[in-house]
Design a protein around this motif. Sequence first.
Motif, PDB file in Angstrom:
ATOM      1  N   VAL A  89     -18.280  -9.666 -31.482  1.00 56.50           N
ATOM      2  CA  VAL A  89     -17.917 -10.195 -30.166  1.00 56.50           C
ATOM      3  C   VAL A  89     -19.160 -10.120 -29.282  1.00 56.50           C
ATOM      4  O   VAL A  89     -20.071  -9.335 -29.553  1.00 56.50           O
ATOM      5  N   PRO A  90     -19.209 -10.923 -28.207  1.00 59.57           N
ATOM      6  CA  PRO A  90     -20.372 -10.849 -27.330  1.00 59.57           C
ATOM      7  C   PRO A  90     -20.458  -9.498 -26.628  1.00 59.57           C
ATOM      8  O   PRO A  90     -19.455  -8.807 -26.444  1.00 59.57           O
TER       9      PRO A  90
ATOM     10  N   VAL B 163     -18.119  -6.411 -25.140  1.00 62.17           N
ATOM     11  CA  VAL B 163     -18.510  -5.012 -25.355  1.00 62.17           C
ATOM     12  C   VAL B 163     -19.693  -4.677 -24.458  1.00 62.17           C
ATOM     13  O   VAL B 163     -20.671  -5.435 -24.383  1.00 62.17           O
ATOM     14  N   LEU B 164     -19.606  -3.537 -23.799  1.00 62.42           N
ATOM     15  CA  LEU B 164     -20.712  -3.009 -23.006  1.00 62.42           C
ATOM     16  C   LEU B 164     -21.268  -1.781 -23.710  1.00 62.42           C
ATOM     17  O   LEU B 164     -20.512  -0.878 -24.085  1.00 62.42           O
TER      18      LEU B 164
ATOM     19  N   ARG C  65     -14.069  -9.775 -16.065  1.00 57.27           N
ATOM     20  CA  ARG C  65     -12.660 -10.171 -16.016  1.00 57.27           C
ATOM     21  C   ARG C  65     -12.473 -11.451 -15.206  1.00 57.27           C
ATOM     22  O   ARG C  65     -11.589 -12.261 -15.506  1.00 57.27           O
ATOM     23  N   ARG C  66     -13.296 -11.630 -14.183  1.00 58.98           N
ATOM     24  CA  ARG C  66     -13.170 -12.833 -13.350  1.00 58.98           C
ATOM     25  C   ARG C  66     -13.439 -14.102 -14.143  1.00 58.98           C
ATOM     26  O   ARG C  66     -12.935 -15.174 -13.793  1.00 58.98           O
ATOM     27  N   VAL C  67     -14.231 -14.002 -15.202  1.00 60.20           N
ATOM     28  CA  VAL C  67     -14.513 -15.191 -16.017  1.00 60.20           C
ATOM     29  C   VAL C  67     -13.691 -15.173 -17.307  1.00 60.20           C
ATOM     30  O   VAL C  67     -13.989 -15.905 -18.254  1.00 60.20           O
ATOM     31  N   GLY C  68     -12.658 -14.355 -17.348  1.00 59.07           N
ATOM     32  CA  GLY C  68     -11.718 -14.388 -18.456  1.00 59.07           C
ATOM     33  C   GLY C  68     -12.076 -13.543 -19.651  1.00 59.07           C
ATOM     34  O   GLY C  68     -11.440 -13.682 -20.709  1.00 59.07           O
ATOM     35  N   LEU C  69     -13.083 -12.674 -19.536  1.00 52.13           N
ATOM     36  CA  LEU C  69     -13.478 -11.822 -20.660  1.00 52.13           C
ATOM     37  C   LEU C  69     -12.774 -10.472 -20.537  1.00 52.13           C
ATOM     38  O   LEU C  69     -13.232  -9.558 -19.853  1.00 52.13           O
TER      39      LEU C  69
END
Length: 215
Positions: free
Chosen positions: A121-122, A109-110, A7-11
């Motif tokens: 998506v990555p 996605v994790l 989230r910190r990098v906008g994902l």
Amino acid sequence: GYERALRRVGLDPIAGVDEAGRGPCAGPLVAAAVILPDGKRGQIPELADSKLLTAKARDRCYDEIRKRALAWSVVSIEATECDRLGMHVANVEALRRALFRLDIRPSYVLTDGFGVDGLGVPGLAIWKGDRVAACIAAASVIAKVTRDRVMEHWDQVYPQYGFGIHKGYCTPEHQAALDEYGPCPQHRRRFENVRRSLRPDMGQNVTSPTGVESR
């Protein structure tokens, strides 16, 4: 921590996907995808890897996840399709289907254990991800509770196998029932122990009581 870093990098939003039922020789393979909200609302009480929780704790988490999640979905791949595809292909297909059924498209996605191609998506595969990423743990709970309830249904239909107890895993009690009665339509014929017990008088598959559920 994984979700916070992304989230910190906008994902954001971030989806976690996981499955239940890859190892059993009977019943469906069930996969789930969950997007949890950021902040306190996304902190599910008791949430952990579904295998580490008691059945009652899983049920409580299941209800909380469904109430709090931004989006969640669960899909079921029946025993016959697992036989047709093979377990690894069925597993990957189940994870993809669960992700694609989310009402919200994730930015990342994790996944638990191994990477899944074709998600659009990555993503990142995390070793023991259901113990370190909340969204994966949430997906594992949704998948596990859904599958356990399916197996409790099949226990009513085929009480001789004890599905309500072992949930289709290859326990000594399950194997003894297989040896005595032969497989039912919910058994996976690709498993060697099931093939050994095949009898020609068994019926055809019955439609699953769950199919697909999403929100």
